[in-house]
Design a protein around this motif. Structure first.
Motif, short mmCIF file in Angstrom:
data_model
loop_
_atom_site.label_atom_id
_atom_site.label_comp_id
_atom_site.label_asym_id
_atom_site.label_seq_id
_atom_site.Cartn_x
_atom_site.Cartn_y
_atom_site.Cartn_z
N VAL A 197 41.95 67.85 -10.88
CA VAL A 197 42.03 66.93 -9.74
C VAL A 197 41.12 65.73 -9.97
O VAL A 197 41.51 64.57 -9.73
CB VAL A 197 41.64 67.65 -8.43
N GLY A 198 39.92 65.97 -10.47
CA GLY A 198 38.99 64.87 -10.72
C GLY A 198 39.51 63.87 -11.73
O GLY A 198 39.35 62.64 -11.56
N ALA A 199 40.18 64.36 -12.78
CA ALA A 199 40.72 63.47 -13.80
C ALA A 199 41.79 62.55 -13.22
O ALA A 199 41.84 61.35 -13.54
CB ALA A 199 41.28 64.28 -14.96
N ILE A 200 42.66 63.09 -12.37
CA ILE A 200 43.71 62.26 -11.79
C ILE A 200 43.13 61.30 -10.76
O ILE A 200 43.57 60.15 -10.65
CB ILE A 200 44.81 63.15 -11.17
N LEU A 201 42.12 61.74 -10.02
CA LEU A 201 41.47 60.83 -9.08
C LEU A 201 40.81 59.66 -9.81
O LEU A 201 40.80 58.53 -9.31
CB LEU A 201 40.44 61.58 -8.24
#
Length: 354
Positions: free
Chosen positions: A235-239
């Motif tokens: 999730v952090g990478a896509i955010l």
């Protein structure tokens, strides 16, 4: 057994552990198929309520063929390991929306990771439905050591409940759900959060577009904190990627350099890539809008007239008009059928437009 009799969905009773939305829906669907389902939940009231809906029985079970673990992500590993020990001949699966830590923590060959891509903004057994999984993807996530017969049991159950099985590895699954589920949920929540600062009567201008964007933001807080925390890396990478795009869009808006359209075009291209019903390739769709009185029976009459016209509904949205007991139903059909539907509804006395 006679060769003419169909193979049972599951070769024995099923135990569902966790009577929330997904667990109760699995239980309702299997019960409707004639499977004997037993229910278990840390909250006895959830079991009582799910049983009253026809999801199964609260009676204990000695030797289930399948155990479905439908507890929050943080409790899946512990619950699945306990079930494997308690029932040494049962296949055990789960329905958690994050798979990497689950598949790493449960390595028994009888365990099959699973995740039905279905849900609602409401939670709890009362929100359950045996039809929840119709046409939805169900990720089945075995490991190298998973027993193929166990995988077959889980895939047969998913298919019987109306899902389209997608076999994946854990890392691919978690990357995919971060993109198609977890980050969209957070974006919906951010957008809905802006509304807490709305001034005066601003929200009286809200239409269906806003409701479409923020609908999922009303989902259970605790569950989503658990889900996001369990898939924080993906999730952090896509955010991070989204933050770069948002900065680009913000600059484009402020400078009015015309590149806003590029972002809109990219969005349209993304929409066109989303699969159609039952995982099929996307098809061209069109909407026919119908004005409808907000009174009992009108929606059923509309559906009946559409059925009489021999046209299949692909999707539907309802928007209620502010201050009037009238709604507008957008009936979404295949593009080639839209004109025929429009004509048929006009002939049947509906105020329809395209």
């Amino acid at each position: 057994m006679s060769a003419d009799l169909p193979e049972p969905v599951v070769p024995g009773p099923v135990l569902v552990i966790g009577c929330g939305l997904i667990g109760t829906s699995v239980a309702l669907g299997l019960s409707d198929l004639g499977v004997r389902v037993h229910l278990r939940d840390a909250r006895p009231a959830n079991v009582e309520l799910a049983a009253s809906l026809g999801a199964g029985t609260p009676d204990s079970v000695q030797d289930p063929a399948l155990v479905v673990v439908a507890v929050p992500p943080a409790a899946v590993v512990e619950t699945a390991l306990a079930a494997l020990e308690e029932f040494p001949s049962a296949v055990v699966t789960d329905v958690a929306s994050v798979k990497t830590h689950v598949c790493a923590g449960v390595t028994d060959p009888r365990f099959v990771g699973g995740h039905p891509m279905a849900g609602k903004e409401r939670s709890g057994p009362m929100a359950g439905s045996g039809l929840l999984f119709e046409g939805r993807a169900w990720a089945v996530v075995p490991t190298e050591g998973t027993d193929p017969e166990a995988v077959a049991v889980v895939e047969r159950v998913a298919t019987a409940l109306g899902s389209v099985v997608r076999r994946m590895d854990a890392a691919s699954h978690d990357r995919a759900v971060a993109l198609v589920s977890h980050v969209p949920h957070l974006v919906s929540a951010l957008t809905a959060g802006l509304l807490t600062e709305a001034e005066g009567d601003d929200l009286l201008l809200a239409g269906q577009g806003l409701r479409d964007v923020i609908r999922i933001a009303g989902s259970d807080r605790g569950l989503w904190v658990d889900i996001i925390g369990s898939n924080a890396g993906q999730v952090g990478a896509i955010l991070d990627d989204l933050a770069v795009r948002l900065d680009d869009l913000r600059a484009a808006v402020r400078t009015a350099d015309g590149s806003v359209g590029e972002h809109l075009d990219r969005g349209r291209a993304g929409v066109a890539r989303v699969p159609g019903k039952h995982g099929a390739h996307p098809i061209a769709l069109a909407g026919v809008f119908v004005s409808i009185d907000d009174t009992p029976g009108e929606l059923s009459r509309l559906f009946a007239d559409i059925g009489d016209a021999g046209i299949n509904i692909e999707d539907m949205r309802i928007d209620h008009e502010l201050g009037r007991l009238v709604g507008v139903v957008e009936v979404v059909v295949q593009a080639g059928a839209a004109e025929d539907l429009h004509t048929a509804l006009i002939e049947r006395g509906w105020a329809a437009f395209r």
